[in-house]
Design an enzyme around this catalytic site. Structure first.
Site, PDB file in Angstrom:
ATOM      1  CD  GLU A 111     -20.022   7.259  -2.717  1.00 40.38           C
ATOM      2  OE1 GLU A 111     -20.644   6.380  -3.395  1.00 40.38           O
ATOM      3  OE2 GLU A 111     -20.369   8.065  -1.997  1.00 40.38           O
ATOM      4  CB  SER A 114      -9.341  -6.621   8.111  1.00 38.58           C
ATOM      5  OG  SER A 114      -9.319  -5.412   7.381  1.00 38.58           O
ATOM      6  CE  LYS A 153      -6.337   1.114   7.573  1.00 40.33           C
ATOM      7  NZ  LYS A 153      -6.541   0.820   5.944  1.00 40.33           N
ATOM      8  NE  ARG A 164      -6.658  -9.025   4.275  1.00 41.93           N
ATOM      9  CZ  ARG A 164      -7.318  -7.829   4.659  1.00 41.93           C
ATOM     10  NH1 ARG A 164      -6.878  -7.216   5.522  1.00 41.93           N
ATOM     11  NH2 ARG A 164      -8.361  -7.420   3.971  1.00 41.93           N
ATOM     12  CD  GLU A 220      -0.684  -2.121   3.579  1.00 41.75           C
ATOM     13  OE1 GLU A 220      -0.927  -3.010   4.272  1.00 41.75           O
ATOM     14  OE2 GLU A 220      -1.942  -1.893   3.010  1.00 41.75           O
TER      15      GLU A 220
HETATM   16  S1  IVH Z   1      -2.067  -3.870  11.575  1.00 44.18           S
HETATM   17  C1  IVH Z   1      -3.534  -7.602  13.347  1.00 44.18           C
HETATM   18  N1  IVH Z   1      -0.726  -1.399  10.726  1.00 44.18           N
HETATM   19  O1  IVH Z   1      -4.776  -1.792   6.746  1.00 44.18           O
HETATM   20  C2  IVH Z   1      -3.014  -6.428  12.655  1.00 44.18           C
HETATM   21  N2  IVH Z   1      -2.167  -2.675   9.282  1.00 44.18           N
HETATM   22  O2  IVH Z   1      -7.548  -2.098   7.068  1.00 44.18           O
HETATM   23  C3  IVH Z   1      -3.364  -5.997  11.352  1.00 44.18           C
HETATM   24  N3  IVH Z   1      -2.395  -1.463   7.006  1.00 44.18           N
HETATM   25  O3  IVH Z   1      -5.220  -5.157   6.511  1.00 44.18           O
HETATM   26  C4  IVH Z   1      -2.885  -4.877  10.579  1.00 44.18           C
HETATM   27  N4  IVH Z   1      -0.822   0.246   7.466  1.00 44.18           N
HETATM   28  O4  IVH Z   1      -3.391  -4.085   5.156  1.00 44.18           O
HETATM   29  C5  IVH Z   1      -1.630  -2.500  10.284  1.00 44.18           C
HETATM   30  N5  IVH Z   1       0.589   0.200  10.142  1.00 44.18           N
HETATM   31  C6  IVH Z   1      -0.360  -0.787  10.058  1.00 44.18           C
HETATM   32  C7  IVH Z   1      -0.889  -0.656   8.614  1.00 44.18           C
HETATM   33  C8  IVH Z   1      -1.660  -1.522   8.430  1.00 44.18           C
HETATM   34  C9  IVH Z   1      -1.568  -0.199   6.489  1.00 44.18           C
HETATM   35  C10 IVH Z   1      -3.398  -2.022   6.376  1.00 44.18           C
HETATM   36  C11 IVH Z   1      -3.087  -3.733   6.467  1.00 44.18           C
HETATM   37  C12 IVH Z   1      -4.597  -3.871   7.089  1.00 44.18           C
HETATM   38  C13 IVH Z   1      -5.534  -3.029   6.573  1.00 44.18           C
HETATM   39  C14 IVH Z   1      -6.946  -2.643   7.473  1.00 44.18           C
END
Ligand code: IVH
Length: 309
Positions: free
Chosen positions: A11, A58, A89, A110, A144
């Site tokens: 949402e 992000s 993710k 962060r 993460e």
């Molecule tokens: S890359 C510049 N890889 O998703 C690179 N993020 O919605 C930035 N996250 O802030 C992050 N799994 O906390 C990346 N395999 C993954 C990830 C990942 C989870 C999170 C992370 C980021 C958020 C963005």
């Protein structure tokens, strides 16, 4: 900020997107304090502040196949090869880890992307974060922190028995645990960590993201084994389909798939917006649960009884 949201993430994403579109259409109505104007959450008191040498950005989001195809088209328009690394993710909170001569010296959240909180003591309690690397190297890596489904369920079973309020989901549980000022409490939460980003790969002569992942793995860092290099949009969609099906078999929550351009030179060519890299995006899974409004109830049984009496 308090790890206790009043609406679902889906949402929230939907409203944020609507707000982005409205602000694009009517820029004069955009407020300084709009949630579109900040990359992350608020900085909490109680932890030392840490300034990130390279901002922690992000990711932009895509929600369906046609948006994934648009992302790929935009990449190709720049004259860049569509070779991507697809990653799970992980639904947790991002962390930056600093190692000096191979020893973990600092861990930070962060925060707002520029300034985060020093959570070193709590991160040191996470068994999947090595305190010492295989090499005496100075390096910053990002990843993460998350709580497994099992640990989350066990904590909630206990809380239920103790008559305590239940934790909403593993991500909030992980975020709440990492902000515990008492690291013994954080340790008891049995958090885990996956590493997925090397902010300054050129310092190590690394040319692709896949190489960066291998490099970090060789240092002893925990890199997710599901990461996959794909060379076309069809392979990319196949990976997404497979991981979407497989999602419930994983011992931890994922909320989508991250798509990253593999070649670092090409990443540079695409560059960044103020908040997101243009060389990556996150495909977000559709909601499993959404909030809905009950408009009416029709008592069919009653109606039939009357009619056929
Ligand atoms: S890359 C510049 N890889 O998703 C690179 N993020 O919605 C930035 N996250 O802030 C992050 N799994 O906390 C990346 N395999 C993954 C990830 C990942 C989870 C999170 C992370 C980021 C958020 C963005």
């Amino acid at each position: 900020t308090l790890d206790n949201p009043t609406i679902s993430d889906q949402e929230y994403d939907k409203y944020l997107r609507e707000l982005f579109d409205l602000e694009y259409q009517y820029p004069e109505l955009r407020r300084e304090d709009s949630p579109t104007q900040r990359a992350g959450g608020k900085i909490l008191d109680g932890f030392e502040k840490v300034t990130h040498k390279i901002p922690m950005l992000s990711l932009s989001n895509v929600f369906n196949e046609s948006e994934i195809i648009n992302f790929d088209e935009r990449i190709k328009k720049e004259g860049v090869n569509p070779n991507y690394v697809c990653e799970l993710k992980i639904d947790g909170l991002s962390v930056s880890l600093q190692y000096e001569k191979g020893k973990l010296v600092k861990a930070a959240t962060r925060g707002d992307g520029t300034i985060g909180e020093d959570i070193t003591n709590n991160v040191k309690t996470i068994k999947t974060v090595p305190l010492t690397l295989n090499k005496e190297i100075d390096i910053e890596v990002r990843g993460e922190i998350y709580m497994s489904k099992d640990v989350f369920n066990k904590i909630n079973e206990n809380r239920k028995q103790e008559g305590k309020e239940l934790l909403q989901n593993p991500r909030n549980a992980a975020a709440g645990s990492i902000r515990q000022l008492d690291s013994k409490v954080a340790a008891s939460r049995k958090l885990e960590c996956w590493i997925y980003h090397l902010p300054n790969p050129e310092d190590y002569g690394i040319k692709t993201h896949m190489e960066a992942l291998e490099f970090m793995k060789d240092l002893g860092l925990r890199v997710n084994p599901n990461n996959k290099l794909v060379n076309s949009i069809s392979e990319l969609l196949e990976f997404i389909e497979f991981q979407t099906e497989n999602r419930d078999n994983l011992p931890y929550e994922i909320d989508g798939i991250v798509i990253k351009l593999n070649n670092l030179q090409e990443q540079k060519k695409l560059g960044y917006t103020a908040k997101y890299p243009k060389w990556a995006t996150a495909y977000k899974f559709p909601a499993k649960q959404v909030l809905t409004k009950l408009i009416d109830i029709i008592f069919i049984l009653h109606f039939f009884k009357k009619k056929f009496r």
